[in-house]
Structure formats: C-alpha cells, structure tokens
Design a protein around this motif. Structure first.
Motif, PDB file in Angstrom:
ATOM      1  N   GLY A   5      66.145  53.012  54.987  1.00 28.36           N
ATOM      2  CA  GLY A   5      66.602  52.232  54.400  1.00 28.36           C
ATOM      3  C   GLY A   5      68.053  52.885  53.814  1.00 28.36           C
ATOM      4  O   GLY A   5      68.938  52.464  53.350  1.00 28.36           O
ATOM      5  N   GLU A   6      68.253  54.303  54.504  1.00 27.80           N
ATOM      6  CA  GLU A   6      69.129  54.511  54.308  1.00 27.80           C
ATOM      7  C   GLU A   6      69.864  55.150  55.808  1.00 27.80           C
ATOM      8  O   GLU A   6      69.603  55.237  56.235  1.00 27.80           O
ATOM      9  CB  GLU A   6      69.451  55.862  53.825  1.00 27.80           C
ATOM     10  N   GLY A   7      71.261  55.281  55.373  1.00 28.40           N
ATOM     11  CA  GLY A   7      72.140  55.302  56.933  1.00 28.40           C
ATOM     12  C   GLY A   7      71.867  57.406  57.512  1.00 28.40           C
ATOM     13  O   GLY A   7      71.298  57.694  56.270  1.00 28.40           O
ATOM     14  N   TYR A   8      72.715  57.625  58.383  1.00 33.33           N
ATOM     15  CA  TYR A   8      72.269  59.587  58.393  1.00 33.33           C
ATOM     16  C   TYR A   8      73.311  59.564  57.909  1.00 33.33           C
ATOM     17  O   TYR A   8      74.501  58.898  57.029  1.00 33.33           O
ATOM     18  CB  TYR A   8      73.200  60.065  59.756  1.00 33.33           C
ATOM     19  N   HIS A   9      73.705  61.125  57.141  1.00 36.16           N
ATOM     20  CA  HIS A   9      74.940  61.934  56.282  1.00 36.16           C
ATOM     21  C   HIS A   9      76.251  61.823  56.882  1.00 36.16           C
ATOM     22  O   HIS A   9      76.396  62.080  58.046  1.00 36.16           O
ATOM     23  CB  HIS A   9      73.970  63.108  56.293  1.00 36.16           C
ATOM     24  N   GLY A  10      76.591  61.351  55.688  1.00 40.48           N
ATOM     25  CA  GLY A  10      78.166  60.664  56.247  1.00 40.48           C
ATOM     26  C   GLY A  10      78.151  60.364  57.377  1.00 40.48           C
ATOM     27  O   GLY A  10      79.140  59.492  57.524  1.00 40.48           O
ATOM     28  N   MET A  11      77.903  59.204  57.026  1.00 42.72           N
ATOM     29  CA  MET A  11      77.795  57.516  57.945  1.00 42.72           C
ATOM     30  C   MET A  11      79.225  57.344  57.322  1.00 42.72           C
ATOM     31  O   MET A  11      79.864  56.637  56.708  1.00 42.72           O
ATOM     32  CB  MET A  11      76.207  57.272  57.741  1.00 42.72           C
ATOM     33  N   PRO A  12      79.998  56.249  58.664  1.00 39.64           N
ATOM     34  CA  PRO A  12      81.262  55.976  58.565  1.00 39.64           C
ATOM     35  C   PRO A  12      80.760  54.712  58.149  1.00 39.64           C
ATOM     36  O   PRO A  12      79.949  53.742  57.951  1.00 39.64           O
ATOM     37  CB  PRO A  12      81.475  55.267  60.049  1.00 39.64           C
ATOM     38  N   GLU A  13      82.236  54.410  57.087  1.00 43.77           N
ATOM     39  CA  GLU A  13      81.909  53.158  56.867  1.00 43.77           C
ATOM     40  C   GLU A  13      82.233  51.709  57.731  1.00 43.77           C
ATOM     41  O   GLU A  13      81.808  51.143  56.989  1.00 43.77           O
ATOM     42  CB  GLU A  13      83.547  52.660  55.880  1.00 43.77           C
ATOM     43  N   ILE A  14      82.552  52.271  58.722  1.00 48.77           N
ATOM     44  CA  ILE A  14      82.528  51.084  59.549  1.00 48.77           C
ATOM     45  C   ILE A  14      81.304  50.823  60.190  1.00 48.77           C
ATOM     46  O   ILE A  14      80.142  51.181  60.313  1.00 48.77           O
ATOM     47  CB  ILE A  14      83.873  51.447  60.652  1.00 48.77           C
ATOM     48  N   ASP A  49      73.323  59.206  67.900  1.00 44.84           N
ATOM     49  CA  ASP A  49      73.373  58.714  66.798  1.00 44.84           C
ATOM     50  C   ASP A  49      74.850  59.025  65.768  1.00 44.84           C
ATOM     51  O   ASP A  49      75.489  59.118  65.345  1.00 44.84           O
ATOM     52  CB  ASP A  49      72.571  58.030  66.137  1.00 44.84           C
ATOM     53  N   ARG A  50      74.783  60.365  65.669  1.00 43.08           N
ATOM     54  CA  ARG A  50      74.668  60.997  64.757  1.00 43.08           C
ATOM     55  C   ARG A  50      76.249  61.910  65.295  1.00 43.08           C
ATOM     56  O   ARG A  50      77.375  62.749  65.119  1.00 43.08           O
ATOM     57  CB  ARG A  50      74.329  62.391  64.346  1.00 43.08           C
ATOM     58  N   VAL A  51      75.890  62.097  66.806  1.00 44.22           N
ATOM     59  CA  VAL A  51      77.431  62.414  67.048  1.00 44.22           C
ATOM     60  C   VAL A  51      78.432  61.440  67.006  1.00 44.22           C
ATOM     61  O   VAL A  51      79.665  61.895  67.249  1.00 44.22           O
ATOM     62  CB  VAL A  51      76.597  62.572  69.049  1.00 44.22           C
ATOM     63  N   ALA A  52      78.213  60.729  67.309  1.00 42.94           N
ATOM     64  CA  ALA A  52      78.754  59.347  67.664  1.00 42.94           C
ATOM     65  C   ALA A  52      79.314  58.886  65.768  1.00 42.94           C
ATOM     66  O   ALA A  52      80.435  58.255  65.704  1.00 42.94           O
ATOM     67  CB  ALA A  52      78.269  57.674  67.849  1.00 42.94           C
ATOM     68  N   ALA A  53      78.799  59.269  65.142  1.00 43.93           N
ATOM     69  CA  ALA A  53      79.006  58.740  63.610  1.00 43.93           C
ATOM     70  C   ALA A  53      80.495  59.916  63.682  1.00 43.93           C
ATOM     71  O   ALA A  53      81.192  59.836  62.705  1.00 43.93           O
ATOM     72  CB  ALA A  53      78.275  58.831  62.984  1.00 43.93           C
ATOM     73  N   GLN A  54      79.873  61.534  63.795  1.00 43.48           N
ATOM     74  CA  GLN A  54      80.789  62.134  63.730  1.00 43.48           C
ATOM     75  C   GLN A  54      82.467  62.079  64.432  1.00 43.48           C
ATOM     76  O   GLN A  54      83.128  61.754  63.587  1.00 43.48           O
ATOM     77  CB  GLN A  54      80.469  63.386  63.861  1.00 43.48           C
ATOM     78  N   CYS A  55      82.427  61.139  65.439  1.00 45.57           N
ATOM     79  CA  CYS A  55      83.104  60.959  66.689  1.00 45.57           C
ATOM     80  C   CYS A  55      84.091  59.908  65.740  1.00 45.57           C
ATOM     81  O   CYS A  55      85.247  59.992  65.724  1.00 45.57           O
ATOM     82  CB  CYS A  55      82.377  60.333  67.975  1.00 45.57           C
ATOM     83  N   VAL A  56      82.921  58.699  65.138  1.00 46.82           N
ATOM     84  CA  VAL A  56      83.620  57.257  64.558  1.00 46.82           C
ATOM     85  C   VAL A  56      84.805  58.158  63.264  1.00 46.82           C
ATOM     86  O   VAL A  56      86.314  57.706  63.053  1.00 46.82           O
ATOM     87  CB  VAL A  56      82.589  56.626  64.119  1.00 46.82           C
ATOM     88  N   ASN A  57      84.185  59.121  62.315  1.00 47.01           N
ATOM     89  CA  ASN A  57      84.852  59.357  61.334  1.00 47.01           C
ATOM     90  C   ASN A  57      85.993  60.294  61.443  1.00 47.01           C
ATOM     91  O   ASN A  57      86.895  59.873  60.710  1.00 47.01           O
ATOM     92  CB  ASN A  57      83.913  60.387  60.533  1.00 47.01           C
ATOM     93  N   THR A  58      86.015  61.502  62.176  1.00 42.90           N
ATOM     94  CA  THR A  58      87.702  62.183  63.242  1.00 42.90           C
ATOM     95  C   THR A  58      88.869  61.568  63.435  1.00 42.90           C
ATOM     96  O   THR A  58      89.796  61.281  63.036  1.00 42.90           O
ATOM     97  CB  THR A  58      86.583  62.820  63.935  1.00 42.90           C
ATOM     98  N   LEU A  59      87.610  59.799  63.653  1.00 43.33           N
ATOM     99  CA  LEU A  59      89.521  59.424  64.198  1.00 43.33           C
ATOM    100  C   LEU A  59      90.000  58.424  63.658  1.00 43.33           C
ATOM    101  O   LEU A  59      91.040  57.823  63.738  1.00 43.33           O
ATOM    102  CB  LEU A  59      88.601  58.694  65.465  1.00 43.33           C
TER     103      LEU A  59
END
Length: 361
Positions: free
Chosen positions: A43-52, A322-332
């Motif tokens: 029901g929820e995404g990972y912590h700090g999930m990007p809006e994209i 998945d969490r690695v990719a989310a952090q990468c998206v947030n950084t860029l």
C-alpha cells in the motif's frame, strides 16, 4: 567499483513452494491499498520514494518538453523537413527519425532508410537532385533505422552498393529479412567512401549500442552521423538506448566528445545536434554513474523488509535494487529534470541499467 553488501548469513531458499496460490487482488484504482495477499503491491512505496512514476505505474501527465529540445516545425503538407548541413549534405526528418544523404557528381549516397521516413525520402532527394541513389550506408542493423531499405531498393532502376560493417552483415544474414537487404560491401575497422568528388569516412569503435554500429563522418561538411548514442536535448531512450555493452556505450560517448565536428546527426529527435549536446549527455552520464554508485554503497540491505521474506534471496535483492534506483532518481532529478526532455519517461530505466552495470560489468 561499488560492491553489493553481503547477507549476514547464507539464507536458505524455501524448500517447497505452494502448489497453487489464489491471489484475489482488486483491479480497481485502489488495488494497492486493499490487496494484502502475497505478491500483491504494497500500500505504500519505499521510504523517500521519488514523485516520478516508476516503471509499470501509469503517469498522469508527463513533464513538458524543454524549448531547447524542440526542433523546427514540420510542414504538414510535406510531412518531413529537409536541412542542409554543408556542400551536398542533407538531413531528412519527420522530427522523430533522421536519415542523411550526400549528393556527389554521379548520384546520391543515402545513410539509413528508417520506415517512418520511407514515404518521404524519394521526394526529399528529388527536392535537391534528380541523380540516382548509388550507395546506401547502414549505420547498424536495427530495423527501425534500415527496415525500409528493401522496398526502397526495389523501386530503383539500378541496385545501389550497400555499405555496412561486417558485424551488421552477420546480424542481417541471421535475420533473413527481405526488408533489410544484405550489404554488398563490408569493412572491419575503417573505410573511405570516396565517390564523385565527395567523401565519407566510415569507422567502427566497438559495441556501444549493438555490434556493427558505425561512425559516418563527412569531414568537409564537419558533420558526424552516429545513431542511437546521443539524443540532443533528450534523455537517452530506455536502458541507455538498449546498449548491449554499457561500458562500451560510455566509451563511445567519450570518443564522440573528442572528435572535431559542428553537426551531429543522431538518428532520432527533432533537430540536429552539436558539440554542446554531446557535452551535456556526457555530463549526464557521469552524474548517472556517480549517483548509482553512491546509492549502491550507501543503501542498507533488507532494511524495512518483512522479516518473513529475508529467507528469499531474490526478494531481498529486488528490495535492495529498487531502493538503490529510487535514491539514484532522487539524486538526479533536481539538476536534470529541467534540462532533458523525457527525463521522467526513462530515468528509472537509466538508474536500473547503471546500477546493474556497476555491479556486474
């Protein structure tokens, strides 16, 4: 190279799997909130999930295209645009695909025959000359760039010489596709195509996209054609344009960056490229590599997982990636979302591709 954290102890894979699992997930828009069965979306995404939106999630409205990525408008009555790049050299586009042709004393050398341009190429060439097409150069074997060659050649009074790298010929021989006739002239490293007072330098620099993808350089016109590597003003197509060799892709962008040219015909998008476009994509790739590398090193393994899933190594690793990719998206996102068209469309693809390459290549 970043390394993946190891499990504290070897996890035993479950010894048996249920013979059948009936999953009753709602197909409504509220499925993520209501489904609690194994395998359903949380029901929820990972912590700090990007809006994209992630891969597989529906996007309501994509980001607007930056003005710098747009090209001149297409004349609706013609359906294509013709742009001269130098003496006898022209690009043809419908603002998604690009082909190039060079007029010489006795005819025309055509580089690529993309199906979306097939109906326009004869008319575009006739705008400039009534000389015959004497040569066709294949940038590489992919059907979206040369898949109209068969029909094009069939309508010519005299068959042209078809030039390509030897790897391209091998791929096409395996495909046995009449839409992509086999090359009649191949080379391994370099070939100078000098015809009727015009010159193209063809060269091969390894597998940066697929085997056989070549550089086509018109030195007098200061124009370079390399397809599916640089996307002027745009995010590269998904998974770094489906690069078969990610380090090779990076090396070829470095190679393009080092060359001396004014115009870049990239095979895609609405305008020709420049050295500034190459520098921008190179900068993005370096940022992508750095962001994915840092995420690989700093993302804890299995953090926040249901403890019952920690005996499933596939699940543990999926959760980590998945969490690695989310952090990468947030950084860029802050730097590149305003600069690259379709950043939101393919940034997840690029982060997944980059972390995989850093772990495995």
């Amino acid at each position: 190279m970043p390394t993946v954290p190891r499990w504290a102890s070897a996890a035993a894979v479950a010894s048996s799997v249920a013979a059948a699992l009936l999953v009753t997930c709602s197909t409504s828009a509220f499925a993520h909130d209501t489904c609690k069965a194994p395998g359903c979306a949380a029901g929820e995404g990972y912590h700090g999930m990007p809006e994209i939106a992630t891969i597989g999630a529906r996007t309501g409205k994509y980001m607007d295209i930056p003005e710098a990525a747009k090209g001149p408008a297409i004349d609706a009555a013609k359906g294509y645009r013709l742009q001269q790049l130098g003496r006898g050299l022209y690009m043809v586009t419908e603002n998604v695909y690009q082909a190039m042709f060079l007029v010489h004393d006795r005819g025309v050398i055509l580089a690529d025959v993309p199906p979306p341009l097939a109906a326009f190429l004869p008319q575009a060439i006739r705008e400039v000359t009534d000389k015959p097409v004497t040569h066709i150069v294949y940038s590489h074997a992919h059907i979206d760039h040369i898949g109209a060659a068969g029909d094009f050649v069939a309508n010519l009074a005299k068959k042209p010489v078809i030039v390509a790298h030897e790897e391209t010929k091998a791929i096409l021989a395996r495909a046995k596709d009449p839409k992509r006739p086999l090359p009649t002239l191949t080379f391994r490293d370099k070939h100078i195509l000098e015809v009727g007072g015009q010159r193209l330098q063809l060269s091969y620099h390894g597998n940066g996209h697929e085997p056989g993808n070549i550089f086509i350089h018109a030195p007098e016109q200061r124009t370079l054609m390399v397809v599916d590597l640089i996307f002027p003003g745009w995010m590269p197509w998904r998974r770094l344009a489906l690069a078969q060799d990610v380090p090779g892709y990076f090396a070829q962008v470095e190679r393009i960056k080092s060359l001396d040219f004014d115009w870049l015909v990239s095979g895609h998008v609405a305008r020709v490229g420049s050295k500034a476009d190459v520098l921008a994509q190179h900068e993005f790739l370096l940022d992508l590599k750095a962001a994915a590398g840092k995420a690989l090193q700093t993302t804890p393994l299995a953090e926040g997982m249901d403890p019952r899933d920690k005996s499933n190594p596939w699940a543990v690793f999926d959760h980590y990636i998945d969490r690695v990719a989310a952090q990468c998206v947030n950084t860029l996102t802050p730097k590149w979302a305003p600069r690259l068209a379709a950043f939101d469309v393919y940034i997840w693809d690029q982060c997944f591709t980059m972390e995989q390459s850093l772990r495995l290549d």
